[in-house]
Design a protein around this motif. Structure first.
Motif, PDB file in Angstrom:
ATOM      1  N   MET A   1      25.723 -37.866  33.443  1.00 45.98           N
ATOM      2  CA  MET A   1      27.131 -38.106  33.170  1.00 45.98           C
ATOM      3  C   MET A   1      27.916 -37.964  34.473  1.00 45.98           C
ATOM      4  N   VAL A   2      28.791 -38.890  34.703  1.00 44.90           N
ATOM      5  CA  VAL A   2      29.571 -38.922  35.928  1.00 44.90           C
ATOM      6  C   VAL A   2      30.815 -38.042  35.766  1.00 44.90           C
ATOM      7  N   VAL A   3      30.985 -37.107  36.705  1.00 40.73           N
ATOM      8  CA  VAL A   3      32.185 -36.269  36.695  1.00 40.73           C
ATOM      9  C   VAL A   3      33.400 -37.183  36.833  1.00 40.73           C
ATOM     10  N   GLY A   4      34.372 -36.980  35.964  1.00 40.66           N
ATOM     11  CA  GLY A   4      35.579 -37.795  35.997  1.00 40.66           C
ATOM     12  C   GLY A   4      35.538 -38.969  35.039  1.00 40.66           C
ATOM     13  N   SER A   5      34.369 -39.258  34.471  1.00 46.43           N
ATOM     14  CA  SER A   5      34.271 -40.343  33.500  1.00 46.43           C
ATOM     15  C   SER A   5      34.852 -39.887  32.164  1.00 46.43           C
ATOM     16  N   ASP A   6      35.143 -40.853  31.277  1.00 45.35           N
ATOM     17  CA  ASP A   6      35.647 -40.499  29.950  1.00 45.35           C
ATOM     18  C   ASP A   6      34.652 -39.615  29.210  1.00 45.35           C
ATOM     19  N   GLY A   7      33.353 -39.903  29.363  1.00 44.09           N
ATOM     20  CA  GLY A   7      32.327 -39.084  28.716  1.00 44.09           C
ATOM     21  C   GLY A   7      32.395 -37.636  29.174  1.00 44.09           C
ATOM     22  N   PHE A   8      32.605 -37.444  30.454  1.00 37.44           N
ATOM     23  CA  PHE A   8      32.742 -36.095  31.016  1.00 37.44           C
ATOM     24  C   PHE A   8      33.969 -35.400  30.412  1.00 37.44           C
ATOM     25  N   TRP A   9      35.109 -36.097  30.415  1.00 35.51           N
ATOM     26  CA  TRP A   9      36.342 -35.498  29.910  1.00 35.51           C
ATOM     27  C   TRP A   9      36.273 -35.231  28.414  1.00 35.51           C
ATOM     28  N   ARG A  10      35.538 -36.079  27.670  1.00 38.98           N
ATOM     29  CA  ARG A  10      35.392 -35.842  26.226  1.00 38.98           C
ATOM     30  C   ARG A  10      34.568 -34.596  25.940  1.00 38.98           C
ATOM     31  N   LEU A  11      33.688 -34.217  26.864  1.00 38.04           N
ATOM     32  CA  LEU A  11      32.976 -32.938  26.709  1.00 38.04           C
ATOM     33  C   LEU A  11      33.946 -31.771  26.837  1.00 38.04           C
ATOM     34  N   LEU A  12      34.914 -31.900  27.736  1.00 36.67           N
ATOM     35  CA  LEU A  12      35.908 -30.843  27.938  1.00 36.67           C
ATOM     36  C   LEU A  12      37.008 -30.859  26.879  1.00 36.67           C
ATOM     37  N   TYR A  13      37.255 -32.033  26.313  1.00 33.02           N
ATOM     38  CA  TYR A  13      38.302 -32.207  25.307  1.00 33.02           C
ATOM     39  C   TYR A  13      37.699 -32.850  24.052  1.00 33.02           C
ATOM     40  N   PRO A  14      36.888 -32.089  23.346  1.00 39.91           N
ATOM     41  CA  PRO A  14      36.261 -32.645  22.138  1.00 39.91           C
ATOM     42  C   PRO A  14      37.243 -32.646  20.967  1.00 39.91           C
ATOM     43  N   ILE A  15      36.865 -33.355  19.937  1.00 37.74           N
ATOM     44  CA  ILE A  15      37.586 -33.265  18.664  1.00 37.74           C
ATOM     45  C   ILE A  15      36.534 -32.999  17.592  1.00 37.74           C
ATOM     46  N   HIS A  16      36.485 -31.756  17.140  1.00 41.01           N
ATOM     47  CA  HIS A  16      35.627 -31.388  16.023  1.00 41.01           C
ATOM     48  C   HIS A  16      36.491 -31.377  14.758  1.00 41.01           C
ATOM     49  N   HIS A  17      35.860 -31.481  13.604  1.00 45.38           N
ATOM     50  CA  HIS A  17      36.585 -31.472  12.324  1.00 45.38           C
ATOM     51  C   HIS A  17      37.570 -32.639  12.246  1.00 45.38           C
ATOM     52  N   ALA A  18      37.146 -33.786  12.785  1.00 45.12           N
ATOM     53  CA  ALA A  18      38.027 -34.948  12.912  1.00 45.12           C
ATOM     54  C   ALA A  18      38.622 -35.390  11.575  1.00 45.12           C
ATOM     55  N   GLU A  19      37.802 -35.454  10.535  1.00 43.22           N
ATOM     56  CA  GLU A  19      38.312 -35.939   9.248  1.00 43.22           C
ATOM     57  C   GLU A  19      39.356 -34.975   8.672  1.00 43.22           C
ATOM     58  N   THR A  20      39.112 -33.684   8.789  1.00 46.29           N
ATOM     59  CA  THR A  20      40.088 -32.702   8.305  1.00 46.29           C
ATOM     60  C   THR A  20      41.383 -32.796   9.106  1.00 46.29           C
ATOM     61  N   ILE A  21      41.268 -32.972  10.408  1.00 47.21           N
ATOM     62  CA  ILE A  21      42.458 -33.122  11.256  1.00 47.21           C
ATOM     63  C   ILE A  21      43.235 -34.362  10.829  1.00 47.21           C
ATOM     64  N   ARG A  22      42.537 -35.468  10.603  1.00 48.48           N
ATOM     65  CA  ARG A  22      43.220 -36.697  10.168  1.00 48.48           C
ATOM     66  C   ARG A  22      43.933 -36.488   8.831  1.00 48.48           C
ATOM     67  N   GLN A  23      43.263 -35.846   7.891  1.00 51.14           N
ATOM     68  CA  GLN A  23      43.863 -35.610   6.573  1.00 51.14           C
ATOM     69  C   GLN A  23      45.101 -34.726   6.687  1.00 51.14           C
ATOM     70  N   ALA A  24      44.994 -33.647   7.448  1.00 50.23           N
ATOM     71  CA  ALA A  24      46.129 -32.733   7.618  1.00 50.23           C
ATOM     72  C   ALA A  24      47.283 -33.427   8.331  1.00 50.23           C
ATOM     73  N   ALA A  25      46.962 -34.256   9.315  1.00 44.17           N
ATOM     74  CA  ALA A  25      47.993 -34.989  10.044  1.00 44.17           C
ATOM     75  C   ALA A  25      48.737 -35.944   9.119  1.00 44.17           C
TER      76      ALA A  25
END
Length: 167
Positions: free
Chosen positions: A1-25
């Motif tokens: 994984m390349v430092v600075g790539s979207d894949g790298f940043w998504r490791l640092l900024y994940p979204i877990h519990h996505a469906e629950t977050i969407r429902q609550a939103a």
């Protein structure tokens, strides 16, 4: 994984519990990425987190606040043990953010500061002219923890918007 790539940043900024977050939103008329930003800053998506002052779960709710939310909302809640449940915690925290945004007449910066410092303190700062309630003047917030908190939430929010534009 390349430092600075979207894949790298998504490791640092994940979204877990996505469906629950969407429902609550959707239920609370919030941007799901704002919810994810608050969760990231509050707990880094660790549902088992308990702060030294007793805040619990993904959105780090105080038991007293959760009791109040349970009385004011239609969210099923049996007590503090439920705060470790991601679904309950996200729905309660999202409801509370919406309630703060309403209390501060749509001012998200003030609402996010109140999520950290309490609405009474933030109202006092604004009413006494200590802080005008805007993100642009957040350096005037007299409590360092709250000042840094809203700066981190808005930084995370911007990052999430870049990384997950279609979330």
């Amino acid at each position: 994984m390349v430092v600075g790539s979207d894949g790298f940043w998504r490791l640092l900024y994940p979204i877990h519990h996505a469906e629950t977050i969407r429902q609550a939103a959707e239920k609370n008329n919030l941007d799901p990425l704002l919810i994810a930003s608050i969760i990231r800053v509050e707990s880094k998506f660790r549902a088992e987190n308990v702060s030294k002052v007793g805040a619990v779960g993904l959105m780090q709710l105080m038991p007293e606040t959760a009791d109040w939310i349970a009385k004011e909302s239609d969210i099923p809640y049996r007590g503090t043990v439920d705060l470790s449940d991601p679904e309950t915690n996200i729905h309660m925290g999202s409801w509370y953010i919406t309630s703060l945004i309403k209390q501060f007449k749509g001012n998200r910066a003030a609402a996010i500061a109140a999520y950290n410092a309490g609405p009474g303190r933030v109202s006092r700062w604004i009413n006494e002219g200590v802080w005008d309630g805007t993100f642009e003047t957040s350096e005037k917030i007299p409590v360092g923890e709250t000042r840094h908190y809203i700066q981190r939430v808005f930084f995370s929010y911007e990052k999430y918007q870049q990384l997950y534009p279609n979330f």
